[in-house]
Design a protein around this motif. Sequence first.
Motif, PDB file in Angstrom:
ATOM      1  N   UNK A  64     -24.462 -52.210 -26.621  1.00 26.46           N
ATOM      2  CA  UNK A  64     -24.133 -53.610 -26.865  1.00 26.46           C
ATOM      3  C   UNK A  64     -25.388 -54.397 -27.240  1.00 26.46           C
ATOM      4  N   UNK A  65     -25.243 -55.285 -28.207  1.00 29.28           N
ATOM      5  CA  UNK A  65     -26.328 -56.196 -28.551  1.00 29.28           C
ATOM      6  C   UNK A  65     -26.293 -57.379 -27.591  1.00 29.28           C
ATOM      7  N   UNK A  66     -27.358 -57.546 -26.842  1.00 36.40           N
ATOM      8  CA  UNK A  66     -27.378 -58.588 -25.805  1.00 36.40           C
ATOM      9  C   UNK A  66     -27.967 -59.889 -26.353  1.00 36.40           C
ATOM     10  N   UNK A  67     -27.126 -60.650 -27.019  1.00 35.26           N
ATOM     11  CA  UNK A  67     -27.557 -61.940 -27.560  1.00 35.26           C
ATOM     12  C   UNK A  67     -27.655 -62.963 -26.432  1.00 35.26           C
ATOM     13  N   UNK A  68     -28.197 -64.126 -26.741  1.00 33.29           N
ATOM     14  CA  UNK A  68     -28.288 -65.188 -25.743  1.00 33.29           C
ATOM     15  C   UNK A  68     -26.889 -65.609 -25.294  1.00 33.29           C
ATOM     16  N   UNK A  69     -25.956 -65.727 -26.241  1.00 32.10           N
ATOM     17  CA  UNK A  69     -24.581 -66.096 -25.884  1.00 32.10           C
ATOM     18  C   UNK A  69     -23.969 -65.063 -24.944  1.00 32.10           C
ATOM     19  N   UNK A  70     -24.247 -63.794 -25.206  1.00 30.26           N
ATOM     20  CA  UNK A  70     -23.748 -62.703 -24.371  1.00 30.26           C
ATOM     21  C   UNK A  70     -24.259 -62.858 -22.937  1.00 30.26           C
ATOM     22  N   UNK A  71     -25.561 -63.065 -22.795  1.00 30.84           N
ATOM     23  CA  UNK A  71     -26.170 -63.183 -21.470  1.00 30.84           C
ATOM     24  C   UNK A  71     -25.689 -64.439 -20.747  1.00 30.84           C
ATOM     25  N   UNK A  72     -25.620 -65.553 -21.476  1.00 29.73           N
ATOM     26  CA  UNK A  72     -25.185 -66.813 -20.858  1.00 29.73           C
ATOM     27  C   UNK A  72     -23.730 -66.724 -20.393  1.00 29.73           C
ATOM     28  N   UNK A  73     -22.892 -66.075 -21.217  1.00 30.88           N
ATOM     29  CA  UNK A  73     -21.479 -65.948 -20.860  1.00 30.88           C
ATOM     30  C   UNK A  73     -21.306 -65.097 -19.609  1.00 30.88           C
ATOM     31  N   UNK A  74     -22.022 -63.975 -19.542  1.00 27.72           N
ATOM     32  CA  UNK A  74     -21.915 -63.109 -18.367  1.00 27.72           C
ATOM     33  C   UNK A  74     -22.386 -63.833 -17.107  1.00 27.72           C
ATOM     34  N   UNK A  75     -23.425 -64.642 -17.250  1.00 31.43           N
ATOM     35  CA  UNK A  75     -23.928 -65.402 -16.093  1.00 31.43           C
ATOM     36  C   UNK A  75     -22.855 -66.376 -15.594  1.00 31.43           C
ATOM     37  N   UNK A  76     -22.226 -67.086 -16.517  1.00 26.67           N
ATOM     38  CA  UNK A  76     -21.166 -68.032 -16.147  1.00 26.67           C
ATOM     39  C   UNK A  76     -19.984 -67.313 -15.521  1.00 26.67           C
ATOM     40  N   UNK A  77     -19.682 -66.122 -16.016  1.00 26.64           N
ATOM     41  CA  UNK A  77     -18.533 -65.350 -15.527  1.00 26.64           C
ATOM     42  C   UNK A  77     -18.836 -64.580 -14.245  1.00 26.64           C
ATOM     43  N   UNK A  78     -20.091 -64.613 -13.804  1.00 28.11           N
ATOM     44  CA  UNK A  78     -20.445 -63.973 -12.535  1.00 28.11           C
ATOM     45  C   UNK A  78     -20.689 -62.487 -12.617  1.00 28.11           C
ATOM     46  N   UNK A  79     -20.974 -61.982 -13.827  1.00 33.60           N
ATOM     47  CA  UNK A  79     -21.256 -60.553 -13.996  1.00 33.60           C
ATOM     48  C   UNK A  79     -22.758 -60.333 -13.848  1.00 33.60           C
TER      49      UNK A  79
END
Length: 223
Positions: A44-59
């Motif tokens: 998976x390409x870990x873009x900023x949106x990817x990282x920010x979304x996972x943080x918000x989702x609690x992953x």
Amino acid sequence: MKKTISVIVAGATVFLALLGADHYAKAQANKPFEPTENKHYVQVTKSKDFKDALKTLGVQNGESFEILSYSCPACKNMEPLFDHITSSKQLVMHKFHLGGVNDAAGKSEYIIKKASPENLNDFREKMFAKYLSDSTVDDKNSFAMSIPLSYGITSEQIIDMDNKASEYTKALNTLADAVDLKSTPSLYIGGEYYIMQQNHKTGEQFKQTISHVVGLLDSKIAK
């Protein structure tokens, strides 16, 4: 005569080519399955949106997640296999229903996760049953909005969590865009690898790919 010979030779050539292709296909069919990057799994390409979304989702870092839809028959059918594999591999697995931003099912999913996590599995079963039924869209949305009440969650609690629930559905849509989601269910192991389930012919092959990917993750941690 020469033309006849040419046609015969050409025909023989085609026959031999087909025969060779048939032997190759049989050899491939008998070949042991080997998980292959970019065919059975991809990083998976870990873009900023990817990282920010996972943080918000609690992953958390190293945790796995599945993006599904309660209106997707394949998602329901694959659940037992996914659950068995992730349990046997002792993976922390987050499951997310993908709807639109402020989607009723997604917001209720967040509320159940926060206020009544012990009922999450029951909630998912009921949501699959309702969303895969012939009920109208309005009826499904009404059901999704009311189901938290059946678990003893109060209206006041639901109202208090509404903003966070909206952030949850927004983050999930951002995540779907970040991974360029094409279909559901989609499985991401360790937040690092997407499993390309369409290229697996059996559940056993699917298990082997996940075992292989888990081994790759373990190797990274060991280093």
